[in-house]
Design an enzyme around this catalytic site. Sequence first.
Site, PDB file in Angstrom:
ATOM      1  N   ASN A 104       0.743  -1.286   0.153  1.00 57.16           N
ATOM      2  CA  ASN A 104       0.381  -0.187  -0.207  1.00 57.16           C
ATOM      3  C   ASN A 104       1.114   1.326   0.370  1.00 57.16           C
ATOM      4  O   ASN A 104       2.032   0.938   0.465  1.00 57.16           O
ATOM      5  CB  ASN A 104      -1.009  -0.138   1.238  1.00 57.16           C
ATOM      6  CG  ASN A 104      -0.302   0.134   2.709  1.00 57.16           C
ATOM      7  OD1 ASN A 104       0.578   0.902   3.137  1.00 57.16           O
ATOM      8  ND2 ASN A 104      -0.340  -0.790   3.269  1.00 57.16           N
ATOM      9  N   ASP A 110      -4.053  -6.573   5.422  1.00 56.66           N
ATOM     10  CA  ASP A 110      -5.110  -7.354   6.054  1.00 56.66           C
ATOM     11  C   ASP A 110      -4.564  -9.171   5.833  1.00 56.66           C
ATOM     12  O   ASP A 110      -5.169  -9.912   6.216  1.00 56.66           O
ATOM     13  CB  ASP A 110      -6.416  -7.238   6.535  1.00 56.66           C
ATOM     14  CG  ASP A 110      -6.524  -5.560   7.011  1.00 56.66           C
ATOM     15  OD1 ASP A 110      -6.066  -5.267   8.323  1.00 56.66           O
ATOM     16  OD2 ASP A 110      -7.297  -4.388   7.354  1.00 56.66           O
ATOM     17  N   LYS A 114       9.081 -17.041 -11.001  1.00 58.49           N
ATOM     18  CA  LYS A 114       7.927 -15.875 -11.633  1.00 58.49           C
ATOM     19  C   LYS A 114       6.645 -16.581 -12.184  1.00 58.49           C
ATOM     20  O   LYS A 114       7.130 -16.986 -12.962  1.00 58.49           O
ATOM     21  CB  LYS A 114       9.082 -14.832 -12.311  1.00 58.49           C
ATOM     22  CG  LYS A 114       8.860 -13.582 -12.723  1.00 58.49           C
ATOM     23  CD  LYS A 114       9.175 -12.300 -13.872  1.00 58.49           C
ATOM     24  CE  LYS A 114       8.426 -11.924 -14.421  1.00 58.49           C
ATOM     25  NZ  LYS A 114       9.036 -11.259 -15.629  1.00 58.49           N
ATOM     26  N   PRO A 161      -2.083 -11.424  10.949  1.00 60.21           N
ATOM     27  CA  PRO A 161      -2.121 -11.465  12.161  1.00 60.21           C
ATOM     28  C   PRO A 161      -3.101  -9.915  12.468  1.00 60.21           C
ATOM     29  O   PRO A 161      -1.850  -9.836  11.659  1.00 60.21           O
ATOM     30  CB  PRO A 161      -1.523 -12.454  13.043  1.00 60.21           C
ATOM     31  CG  PRO A 161      -0.171 -12.273  11.795  1.00 60.21           C
ATOM     32  CD  PRO A 161      -0.922 -12.621  10.412  1.00 60.21           C
ATOM     33  N   ASP A 162      -3.723 -10.115  12.999  1.00 59.62           N
ATOM     34  CA  ASP A 162      -3.809  -8.548  13.581  1.00 59.62           C
ATOM     35  C   ASP A 162      -2.668  -8.287  15.222  1.00 59.62           C
ATOM     36  O   ASP A 162      -2.702  -8.644  16.190  1.00 59.62           O
ATOM     37  CB  ASP A 162      -5.154  -8.386  14.667  1.00 59.62           C
ATOM     38  CG  ASP A 162      -5.303  -6.952  14.030  1.00 59.62           C
ATOM     39  OD1 ASP A 162      -4.670  -6.094  15.395  1.00 59.62           O
ATOM     40  OD2 ASP A 162      -6.145  -5.869  13.878  1.00 59.62           O
ATOM     41  N   ILE A 163      -1.415  -7.084  14.636  1.00 61.27           N
ATOM     42  CA  ILE A 163      -0.353  -7.201  15.226  1.00 61.27           C
ATOM     43  C   ILE A 163      -1.138  -6.322  16.724  1.00 61.27           C
ATOM     44  O   ILE A 163      -0.626  -7.526  17.731  1.00 61.27           O
ATOM     45  CB  ILE A 163       1.479  -6.710  14.953  1.00 61.27           C
ATOM     46  CG1 ILE A 163       1.400  -7.317  13.618  1.00 61.27           C
ATOM     47  CG2 ILE A 163       2.088  -6.747  15.854  1.00 61.27           C
ATOM     48  CD1 ILE A 163       1.889  -7.502  12.525  1.00 61.27           C
ATOM     49  N   PHE A 211      -3.543   3.429  15.109  1.00 63.03           N
ATOM     50  CA  PHE A 211      -3.575   4.868  14.253  1.00 63.03           C
ATOM     51  C   PHE A 211      -4.905   3.942  13.665  1.00 63.03           C
ATOM     52  O   PHE A 211      -4.939   2.505  13.854  1.00 63.03           O
ATOM     53  CB  PHE A 211      -2.414   4.521  13.273  1.00 63.03           C
ATOM     54  CG  PHE A 211      -1.573   5.993  13.812  1.00 63.03           C
ATOM     55  CD1 PHE A 211      -1.081   5.574  14.907  1.00 63.03           C
ATOM     56  CD2 PHE A 211      -1.723   6.400  13.309  1.00 63.03           C
ATOM     57  CE1 PHE A 211      -0.659   6.770  15.693  1.00 63.03           C
ATOM     58  CE2 PHE A 211      -0.979   8.230  13.911  1.00 63.03           C
ATOM     59  CZ  PHE A 211      -0.076   7.307  14.510  1.00 63.03           C
ATOM     60  N   LYS A 255     -12.679   0.654  16.212  1.00 65.38           N
ATOM     61  CA  LYS A 255     -11.245  -0.323  16.398  1.00 65.38           C
ATOM     62  C   LYS A 255     -11.038  -0.095  17.990  1.00 65.38           C
ATOM     63  O   LYS A 255      -9.623  -1.088  18.162  1.00 65.38           O
ATOM     64  CB  LYS A 255     -10.488   0.452  15.438  1.00 65.38           C
ATOM     65  CG  LYS A 255     -10.551   0.057  13.805  1.00 65.38           C
ATOM     66  CD  LYS A 255      -9.750   0.281  12.860  1.00 65.38           C
ATOM     67  CE  LYS A 255      -9.964  -0.183  11.607  1.00 65.38           C
ATOM     68  NZ  LYS A 255      -9.536   0.544  10.340  1.00 65.38           N
ATOM     69  N   LYS A 277     -10.471  -3.696  19.447  1.00 68.00           N
ATOM     70  CA  LYS A 277      -9.077  -4.143  19.543  1.00 68.00           C
ATOM     71  C   LYS A 277      -8.253  -4.055  22.058  1.00 68.00           C
ATOM     72  O   LYS A 277      -7.038  -4.383  21.033  1.00 68.00           O
ATOM     73  CB  LYS A 277      -7.889  -3.641  19.060  1.00 68.00           C
ATOM     74  CG  LYS A 277      -8.477  -3.602  17.163  1.00 68.00           C
ATOM     75  CD  LYS A 277      -6.914  -3.300  16.828  1.00 68.00           C
ATOM     76  CE  LYS A 277      -7.346  -3.435  14.506  1.00 68.00           C
ATOM     77  NZ  LYS A 277      -6.151  -3.784  13.909  1.00 68.00           N
TER      78      LYS A 277
HETATM   79  O1  PMT Z   1       2.913   6.673   6.378  1.00 72.33           O
HETATM   80  P1  PMT Z   1       2.637   7.106   6.198  1.00 72.33           P
HETATM   81  O2  PMT Z   1       2.460   8.124   4.088  1.00 72.33           O
HETATM   82  O3  PMT Z   1       2.823   8.456   6.327  1.00 72.33           O
HETATM   83  O4  PMT Z   1       1.092   7.496   6.230  1.00 72.33           O
HETATM   84  C1  PMT Z   1       0.547   7.334   7.341  1.00 72.33           C
HETATM   85  C2  PMT Z   1      -0.913   6.906   7.722  1.00 72.33           C
HETATM   86  C3  PMT Z   1      -2.371   6.596   6.703  1.00 72.33           C
HETATM   87  C4  PMT Z   1       0.275   4.694   7.277  1.00 72.33           C
HETATM   88  C5  PMT Z   1      -1.156   6.466   9.284  1.00 72.33           C
HETATM   89  O5  PMT Z   1      -1.486   7.638   9.759  1.00 72.33           O
HETATM   90  C6  PMT Z   1      -2.183   4.868   9.754  1.00 72.33           C
HETATM   91  O6  PMT Z   1      -3.360   5.565   9.913  1.00 72.33           O
HETATM   92  N1  PMT Z   1      -1.680   3.549  10.187  1.00 72.33           N
HETATM   93  C7  PMT Z   1      -2.485   2.842  10.721  1.00 72.33           C
HETATM   94  C8  PMT Z   1      -2.617   2.656   8.917  1.00 72.33           C
HETATM   95  C9  PMT Z   1      -3.892   1.149   9.352  1.00 72.33           C
HETATM   96  O7  PMT Z   1      -2.972   0.290   8.885  1.00 72.33           O
HETATM   97  O8  PMT Z   1      -5.087   1.467  10.408  1.00 72.33           O
HETATM   98  P2  PMT Z   1      -5.737   0.311  10.315  1.00 72.33           P
HETATM   99  O9  PMT Z   1      -6.906   1.159  10.227  1.00 72.33           O
HETATM  100  O10 PMT Z   1      -5.796  -1.001   9.008  1.00 72.33           O
HETATM  101  O11 PMT Z   1      -5.847  -1.078  11.167  1.00 72.33           O
HETATM  102  C10 PMT Z   1      -5.226  -0.388  12.420  1.00 72.33           C
HETATM  103  C11 PMT Z   1      -4.716  -0.594  13.842  1.00 72.33           C
HETATM  104  O12 PMT Z   1      -4.172  -1.988  13.685  1.00 72.33           O
HETATM  105  C12 PMT Z   1      -3.285   0.342  12.771  1.00 72.33           C
HETATM  106  O13 PMT Z   1      -2.642   0.077  14.049  1.00 72.33           O
HETATM  107  C13 PMT Z   1      -2.783  -1.132  12.270  1.00 72.33           C
HETATM  108  O14 PMT Z   1      -1.170  -1.325  12.898  1.00 72.33           O
HETATM  109  C14 PMT Z   1      -2.838  -2.209  12.940  1.00 72.33           C
HETATM  110  N2  PMT Z   1      -3.028  -3.589  12.729  1.00 72.33           N
HETATM  111  C15 PMT Z   1      -3.822  -3.393  11.040  1.00 72.33           C
HETATM  112  C16 PMT Z   1      -3.902  -4.547  11.126  1.00 72.33           C
HETATM  113  C17 PMT Z   1      -3.343  -5.277  11.019  1.00 72.33           C
HETATM  114  N3  PMT Z   1      -2.815  -6.546  10.750  1.00 72.33           N
HETATM  115  N4  PMT Z   1      -1.873  -5.815  12.588  1.00 72.33           N
HETATM  116  C18 PMT Z   1      -2.278  -4.554  12.757  1.00 72.33           C
HETATM  117  O15 PMT Z   1      -1.361  -4.523  13.887  1.00 72.33           O
END
Ligand code: PMT
Length: 398
Positions: free
Chosen positions: A210, A279, A289, A305-307, A323, A337, A341
């Site tokens: 992404n 995800d 390839k 996994p969701d870390i 975040f 969230k 979480k």
């Molecule tokens: O990197 P930049 O270009 O500066 O952009 C910043 C940002 C937009 C990426 C950042 O500000 C941000 O929002 N990061 C979280 C992105 C995200 O994946 O959000 P989420 O809503 O999908 O996930 C929620 C939370 O779970 C996040 O803390 C994420 O790190 C965590 N997560 C999600 C999925 C997963 N499998 N494991 C996780 O730990």
Amino acid sequence: MVELKGKKVILGVTGGVAAYKSAELTRLLVKAGASVHVVLTEGGARFVTPVTFQALSGHRVWTDLWDPRMDNNMAHIDLSRDADLIVIAPATADVMAKLANGMCDDLLSTLCLARDCPLMVAPAMNRQMWEHPATRRNVAQLCADGVTLLGPDAGEQACGEVGQGRMLEPDTLYEAICDYFQPKWLAGKTVVMTAGPTFESIDPVRGITNSSSGKMGYALARACAHAGARVVLVSGPVSQPTPFGVERIDVASALQMRDAVMAHVDEADVFIGVAAVADYRPEASAQHKIKKSGEAMTITLVPNPDILAEVAARPNPPFCVGFAAESQSLDTYAEGKRQKKAVPMVVGNLVQDGLGSDENVVVIYDDHGKHPLPRGGKMGLAQRIVEHLSGLLAKHPL
Ligand code: PMT
């Protein structure tokens, strides 16, 4: 980025080749909002002219102890009277000898003796001069007098020799100066955090990722380090420079990111998930390839996994900050969230505001409700997030 707004910094520039790098240091400090007043020694002025520093700092440059421009003719007192910090970069062996012995035969050495604020020196000299017993004595005396030494670095020198004595680079000096001014809200704490995207491999050349640039996460790592924390940053593939003092672990996939986090989470007082973790990942990554067949192709994705959720669900978890990146209904999804979480704090942002850009608009969600922050540069926002986090941490039994 306005990290040093309202700070007055006296920058002393003495006679070393590295004086040209101090022009860049001046620019960085001014860009960060500091009011920079340059004092050039006679030797310094042989390398870079006052005009350069005047243009970059926007202030007159001082060179002479007897400068008549100060009404009371006391530049050595008035210049440092309301200064927050004096930095000498480059600092020659000569100026260090003067400072260590309380000599004051020019404007810079005199105002250092008359100062009421901290002094930092960034040595720059030939390696033999640096290793000379006289310099060692002077360095020890300066440290005993409470002067902060920045560097020197080792490497190739202007004289062609290789060794200790190179002045630190301007961005490193700038980091050290920013660090000095930040309140140490996280002193003694270890922060483990993630940043950037993940890369989920399809075959040796292709993958799912992404557009997270890592800017938000790296700004936060930097802000945590400035706030006095030990920072372990688990990073997906980004092109950001490692913030000064931050321990960086590079990973690609979500599974690697999870393993790296779990290897360090026991050390953490705080865990912050800024990474845009995929995800889903392809069920299998092809060894070679994949060839074009002309037919439609299906890739089976399995959940990662969701870390963050996993860290938060541990017994005695660190203080967890998530975040939430959304494209609509920020309040509903980000607070959702946080609840799902089970983390005490979530920083929500809309991808159209912050993904990939230098600025962002964020809202902090915690047990007390929502706390919107005004639009700003990611570094300034990171400092506000750290301030909020440290306030919650103070009330949170770890
Ligand atoms: O990197 P930049 O270009 O500066 O952009 C910043 C940002 C937009 C990426 C950042 O500000 C941000 O929002 N990061 C979280 C992105 C995200 O994946 O959000 P989420 O809503 O999908 O996930 C929620 C939370 O779970 C996040 O803390 C994420 O790190 C965590 N997560 C999600 C999925 C997963 N499998 N494991 C996780 O730990």
